[in-house]
Scaffold this active site. Structure first.
Site: not given
Length: 421
Positions: A90, A164, A194, A244
């Site tokens: 990540r 989510c 997102h 996002y």
């Protein structure tokens, strides 16, 4: 009822355990299996999990295993919450795109593509093993990028629904502002994972009064601050974009900002180290406050609600999930995966009707869906050219030189996870 959590050694897991304990009447679990290849983390996380169950008088049994096939055998549902490559991967996703002047983020842009390439083959292998061991089990995917991973699962014929926590986070936030119970708040949530907007906030159900104009008029500053977007943008849109969307609406500003501070992955890695030390304390029998800073707020409530609806009659009849489009958004193919309100039951998720979308939203949804088509193709079939095409198609990249440079960096940083590289 038996549930298996693949990635059960995650520091997220106590959040999930806390929800299972508190909401045991909604989802009566008899056995919960935490599955993870990291035996040391499993020991720490499962110890705290058992103490949380004991403190809240949950009669369910918590077991652990590093053997995936054994863990998912006879499970009614399998939750996926894994991170291939861990926080180290990540951290790369969030840094090397910045070298090309593009946003570094783990679920969108070049970093999001890298995560998809690492993750989709692993998830598909897990799902095939679930199907061989237990073909009737539902797979609930919380693994990012949720939209692409869920589409991979559905296209391979698996019983899967994507989940989510963005929508439930908005629901809880709006309920606090409106001073009502969360169950009274229904969101007109539309888009992709997102990449979504709250087009309406209704009280009482899908046909209830839309109080979004009231929310924006009375609490617009607080909402905009939470989104880290200008109040004037939220007012002009007249809707609430997912946070996002800041990567799209303020891309260059975000790139500059990310270049001046440590990556989110570095922050989370430090938190995880501290959390695991806490989990090892035999006196700790509840999720620590630090876990709230780790992310994934309300994940447990959303997971319980979805699992209860898929497995019985305990969950809410309408929930925000990731599932096949099937004509809901007419400008997308039926097999695109969208994130909308859906009726959820034993047969899966059926999206509710969505009104015609403003081109401002429909255009971006169509563009990112085209990228996701190419991203999934690259994740399943591999190849430098497929990676390049996916990057070129992404609206946050879209230039030849950027796509070329990012392709080389993506492959270089992820070679150990790419069978074809």
């Amino acid at each position: 009822m038996k549930l298996a959590v693949v990635g059960g050694g995650s520091t997220y897991t106590p959040e999930l355990i806390d929800g299972f304990a508190r909401l045991r009447d909604t989802l009566p679990i008899e056995e919960l299996v935490l599955v993870d290849p990291a035996a040391d983390r499993l020991e720490l996380v499962s110890g705290l999990a058992r103490r949380i169950f004991a403190k809240q008088d949950h009669a369910g049994r918590i077991t652990t295993t590093t053997d995936l096939d054994a863990g998912v055998a006879d499970a009614d549902a399998v939750l996926l919450q894994l991170r291939v490559g861990g926080q180290a991967a990540r951290n790369q996703d969030e840094t090397w795109p910045l070298e090309c002047g593009c946003v570094g983020q783990e679920t969108t842009g070049a970093g999001g593509l890298a995560k998809a390439l690492r993750t989709v083959p692993v998830v598909l292998d897990i799902a095939e093993r679930v199907r061989r061991t237990n073909p009737d089990a539902w797979i609930i995917d919380f693994t990012n990028p949720v939209g692409i991973v869920t589409r991979a699962l559905l296209q391979a014929g698996h019983k899967a629904v994507g989940l989510c926590n963005v929508a439930i986070g908005f629901q809880r936030k709006f309920a606090r502002l409106l001073e009502v119970e969360p169950g009274q708040v229904h969101l007109d949530h539309v888009g992709l994972n997102h990449l979504s907007w709250e087009l309406g906030v209704r009280l009482g159900g899908p046909d209830g009064e839309n109080v979004l104009p009231k929310l924006l008029a009375e609490h617009g500053d607080a909402i905009a601050d939470d989104l880290r977007m200008p109040r004037k943008l939220v007012d002009r849109l007249g809707v609430v974009p997912s946070y996002y969307l800041r990567y799209f609406y303020a891309h260059d500003e975000v790139v500059k900002e990310l270049g001046t501070k440590p990556s989110r992955a570095a922050e989370v890695a430090a938190m995880e180290k501290e959390l695991l030390e806490m989990y090892g304390d035999p006196a700790l029998d509840e999720k620590p406050e630090l876990l709230a800073k780790r992310g994934g707020a309300f994940y447990s409530e959303a997971a319980v609600d979805l699992a209860a609806s898929l497995l019985g009659d305990g969950g809410s009849p309408v929930q925000v999930v990731n599932t096949y489009n099937n004509g809901t958004l007419p400008f997308l193919a039926d097999d695109a995966v969208i994130e909308v309100q859906a009726r959820v039951g034993r047969d899966g998720a059926t999206p509710l009707a969505v009104p015609a979308l403003d081109p401002l939203y429909a255009g971006l949804i169509a563009n990112v869906t085209a990228y996701e088509d190419l991203a999934l193709e690259a994740a399943v079939r591999g190849g430098r050219d497929r990676v390049f095409k996916a990057l070129l198609a992404h609206p946050l990249i879209g230039q030849f030189d950027y796509a070329e440079g990012l392709t080389d960096r993506l492959i270089a940083h992820n070679r150990e996870h790419l069978a074809w590289a």
